[in-house]
Design an enzyme around this catalytic site. Structure first.
Site, PDB file in Angstrom:
ATOM      1  N   ASN A  53     -24.881  22.468   6.212  1.00 44.47           N
ATOM      2  CA  ASN A  53     -25.513  21.122   5.469  1.00 44.47           C
ATOM      3  C   ASN A  53     -25.359  19.975   6.369  1.00 44.47           C
ATOM      4  O   ASN A  53     -25.667  18.927   6.162  1.00 44.47           O
ATOM      5  CB  ASN A  53     -24.356  21.059   4.242  1.00 44.47           C
ATOM      6  CG  ASN A  53     -22.917  20.737   4.724  1.00 44.47           C
ATOM      7  OD1 ASN A  53     -22.397  22.021   5.090  1.00 44.47           O
ATOM      8  ND2 ASN A  53     -22.208  19.584   4.504  1.00 44.47           N
ATOM      9  N   GLN A  89     -27.868  24.701   0.912  1.00 47.63           N
ATOM     10  CA  GLN A  89     -29.092  24.142   1.383  1.00 47.63           C
ATOM     11  C   GLN A  89     -30.011  25.020   1.868  1.00 47.63           C
ATOM     12  O   GLN A  89     -31.146  24.614   2.515  1.00 47.63           O
ATOM     13  CB  GLN A  89     -28.511  23.526   2.576  1.00 47.63           C
ATOM     14  CG  GLN A  89     -27.293  22.478   2.557  1.00 47.63           C
ATOM     15  CD  GLN A  89     -27.739  20.998   1.775  1.00 47.63           C
ATOM     16  OE1 GLN A  89     -29.108  21.067   1.464  1.00 47.63           O
ATOM     17  NE2 GLN A  89     -26.812  20.527   1.334  1.00 47.63           N
ATOM     18  N   SER A 147     -26.086  24.613  -5.962  1.00 47.27           N
ATOM     19  CA  SER A 147     -26.327  23.359  -6.680  1.00 47.27           C
ATOM     20  C   SER A 147     -27.719  23.426  -7.186  1.00 47.27           C
ATOM     21  O   SER A 147     -28.398  23.248  -5.961  1.00 47.27           O
ATOM     22  CB  SER A 147     -25.765  22.238  -6.093  1.00 47.27           C
ATOM     23  OG  SER A 147     -24.153  22.104  -6.182  1.00 47.27           O
ATOM     24  N   SER A 148     -28.049  22.742  -8.321  1.00 53.15           N
ATOM     25  CA  SER A 148     -29.302  22.531  -8.808  1.00 53.15           C
ATOM     26  C   SER A 148     -30.006  21.094  -8.024  1.00 53.15           C
ATOM     27  O   SER A 148     -31.125  21.208  -7.733  1.00 53.15           O
ATOM     28  CB  SER A 148     -29.604  22.649 -10.079  1.00 53.15           C
ATOM     29  OG  SER A 148     -29.453  21.399 -10.542  1.00 53.15           O
ATOM     30  N   HIS A 149     -29.062  20.254  -7.840  1.00 50.52           N
ATOM     31  CA  HIS A 149     -29.502  18.788  -7.571  1.00 50.52           C
ATOM     32  C   HIS A 149     -29.821  18.936  -6.005  1.00 50.52           C
ATOM     33  O   HIS A 149     -30.525  17.649  -5.646  1.00 50.52           O
ATOM     34  CB  HIS A 149     -28.397  17.961  -7.817  1.00 50.52           C
ATOM     35  CG  HIS A 149     -27.287  17.774  -7.022  1.00 50.52           C
ATOM     36  ND1 HIS A 149     -26.878  16.812  -5.930  1.00 50.52           N
ATOM     37  CD2 HIS A 149     -26.322  18.749  -7.131  1.00 50.52           C
ATOM     38  CE1 HIS A 149     -25.603  17.231  -5.434  1.00 50.52           C
ATOM     39  NE2 HIS A 149     -25.379  18.489  -6.191  1.00 50.52           N
ATOM     40  N   THR A 158     -18.037  23.877 -22.752  1.00 48.51           N
ATOM     41  CA  THR A 158     -19.323  23.929 -23.329  1.00 48.51           C
ATOM     42  C   THR A 158     -20.175  23.954 -22.139  1.00 48.51           C
ATOM     43  O   THR A 158     -20.379  22.984 -21.397  1.00 48.51           O
ATOM     44  CB  THR A 158     -19.495  22.664 -24.435  1.00 48.51           C
ATOM     45  OG1 THR A 158     -18.390  22.665 -25.226  1.00 48.51           O
ATOM     46  CG2 THR A 158     -20.887  22.537 -24.994  1.00 48.51           C
ATOM     47  N   CYS A 160     -20.110  14.638   1.204  1.00 49.46           N
ATOM     48  CA  CYS A 160     -18.531  14.992   0.770  1.00 49.46           C
ATOM     49  C   CYS A 160     -17.432  14.537   1.551  1.00 49.46           C
ATOM     50  O   CYS A 160     -16.181  14.678   1.207  1.00 49.46           O
ATOM     51  CB  CYS A 160     -18.562  16.610   0.774  1.00 49.46           C
ATOM     52  SG  CYS A 160     -19.686  16.999  -0.844  1.00 49.46           S
TER      53      CYS A 160
HETATM   54  N1  PMP Z   1     -22.039  23.508  -0.199  1.00 49.76           N
HETATM   55  C1  PMP Z   1     -22.947  22.928   0.428  1.00 49.76           C
HETATM   56  C2  PMP Z   1     -23.442  23.486   1.679  1.00 49.76           C
HETATM   57  C3  PMP Z   1     -23.583  21.461   0.191  1.00 49.76           C
HETATM   58  O1  PMP Z   1     -24.354  20.977   1.116  1.00 49.76           O
HETATM   59  C4  PMP Z   1     -22.925  21.058  -0.698  1.00 49.76           C
HETATM   60  C5  PMP Z   1     -23.207  19.551  -1.153  1.00 49.76           C
HETATM   61  N2  PMP Z   1     -22.907  18.526  -0.441  1.00 49.76           N
HETATM   62  C6  PMP Z   1     -21.906  21.519  -1.690  1.00 49.76           C
HETATM   63  C7  PMP Z   1     -21.685  22.811  -1.238  1.00 49.76           C
HETATM   64  C8  PMP Z   1     -21.270  21.102  -2.977  1.00 49.76           C
HETATM   65  O2  PMP Z   1     -22.108  20.843  -3.878  1.00 49.76           O
HETATM   66  P1  PMP Z   1     -21.722  19.860  -5.292  1.00 49.76           P
HETATM   67  O3  PMP Z   1     -21.323  18.776  -4.742  1.00 49.76           O
HETATM   68  O4  PMP Z   1     -23.034  19.919  -5.915  1.00 49.76           O
HETATM   69  O5  PMP Z   1     -20.743  20.616  -5.969  1.00 49.76           O
END
Ligand code: PMP
Length: 376
Positions: free
Chosen positions: A150, A179, A197-199, A235, A321
């Protein structure tokens, strides 16, 4: 604005937002409610599950557990496996360059007595398969190594790791493909578990998944209801999941065109930065083109990122993060062994909507800022 922070989160596709609104408006029932309206929601949920597994060509031997995102998926996969299968052995192998949701989960397991090995990365930014071969043994119950990094975009050879891991039938192979999914071509079936992650591929925030082989079980890390195979209580976010399915379909159907377009943008940016003595390029060649990392050699990267932000150009200095801490990229440090370069990284991350005009505008803004900002 120019939004080049798509590895942190991307703009949801309009179709995904529409699907989200539609389910919230017209099918807001709880899929475990024991009545017709609940069962309608359940049908939407199960159709999305089946459709996503089909899109990944994994429907015959894998399940898909819906989560709030990759952090949760990584926690469930790693803690859930470690605790369920601890009678098989107590060794887990990962890499030094994993996302914090993997590293911090492993650190917790270390406190509980698990042996955790973090393999180094090579000059191309991934774990050398030979290092995995040397480290793995009969006590190893899990290998967790990501697909695209990432921060620098390096792509791990998951198929090569898989061949090594298969020689140890008691060991599972997990990969964080957050990624990579919807961006690069990959063989999903070579792993036992996949987190995402979908976003990051045009879905809405707060939804993700953990794909896992049907023979795998987990020790639940949270307790509550029986949702999601009994492994993830609470839920279920049916609207978010429907939006994720729509976004995945769109990302995968346009993957090739988007990939060739983004590869060109990546090369354009690389060409400028490699020829300018103010910068060092961190992303190895042949990495995932959606992610590009470089460092400022004379200026403070955080000041440059702020100056870009003042011009409504959005990039990040380290992964989102870790951005609340002192900016220091442990991934770039693992790659370069250089503290100054690792404390001054800038990550540009593209989306399918990114354009050549935006890259040119970014380069021009960078040229101007480099003159204006004082040396560190
Ligand atoms: N794994 C990787 C490689 C990521 O890039 C990210 C997002 N920064 C995450 C995990 C965590 O995703 P989320 O914040 O949607 O839980």
């Amino acid at each position: 604005m120019i939004y080049f922070d798509n590895a942190a989160t991307s703009k949801p596709y309009v179709e995904a937002v529409e699907a989200f609104v539609d389910v919230n408006k017209n099918n807001f029932g709880n899929p475990i409610s024991n009545h017709g309206y609940g069962r309608k929601a359940e049908r939407i949920l199960e159709k999305s599950r089946e459709s996503m597994l089909n899109l990944l060509s994994l429907s015959s031997s894998f399940n898909l557990l819906f989560t709030s995102g990759a952090s949760e998926s990584n926690n469930i996969a790693i803690k859930g496996i470690a605790k369920k299968y601890k009678n098989r052995g107590n060794k887990i192998i990962s890499s030094i360059a994993e996302h914090s949701s993997v590293i911090n989960t492993l650190e917790k397991l270390k406190e509980e007595g698990f042996e955790v090995i973090y393999l180094p990365i090579n000059a191309l930014g991934y774990v050398d398969p030979k290092d995995l071969e040397k480290a793995i043994d009969d006590k190893t119950i899990l290998v967790s190594i990501m697909s695209s990094n990432n921060e620098i975009g390096s792509i791990s050879p998951l198929d090569e790791y898989s061949k090594i891991i298969k020689k140890y039938p008691k060991c599972f192979f997990h990969s964080d493909i957050t990624q990579s999914l919807g961006k690069i071509k990959m063989d999903y079936g070579c792993c036992d578990l996949l987190s995402f992650s979908s976003h990051k591929f045009g879905g809405v925030k707060g939804t993700g998944g953990l794909v896992f082989k049907k023979n795998i079980s987990f020790e639940p890390i949270e307790n509550g209801g029986e949702q999601e195979y009994g492994f993830r209580p609470g839920t279920v976010n049916v609207a978010g999941i429907k939006a994720m399915e729509v976004a995945l379909k769109k990302s995968l159907s346009n993957l090739d065109d988007n990939l060739s377009k983004i590869s060109k943008l990546n090369l354009l940016l690389r060409g400028f930065l490699e020829n300018n003595p103010q910068f060092a390029v961190n992303s190895p060649l042949n990495s995932n083109p959606y992610i590009f990392s470089f460092s400022t050699l004379k200026k403070k990267a955080s000041v440059v990122v702020e100056a870009l932000s003042n011009k409504e150009i959005y990039v990040s200095s380290v992964s989102a993060c870790n951005s609340k801490k002192e900016p220091f990229s442990y991934v770039v440090y693992a790659l370069t062994n250089d503290k100054e370069i690792s404390a001054n990284t800038i990550r540009v991350s593209f989306s399918p909507e990114s354009s050549e005009e935006e890259v040119n505008e970014f380069v021009n803004a960078l040229k101007q800022i480099i003159v204006e900002v004082k040396d560190r």
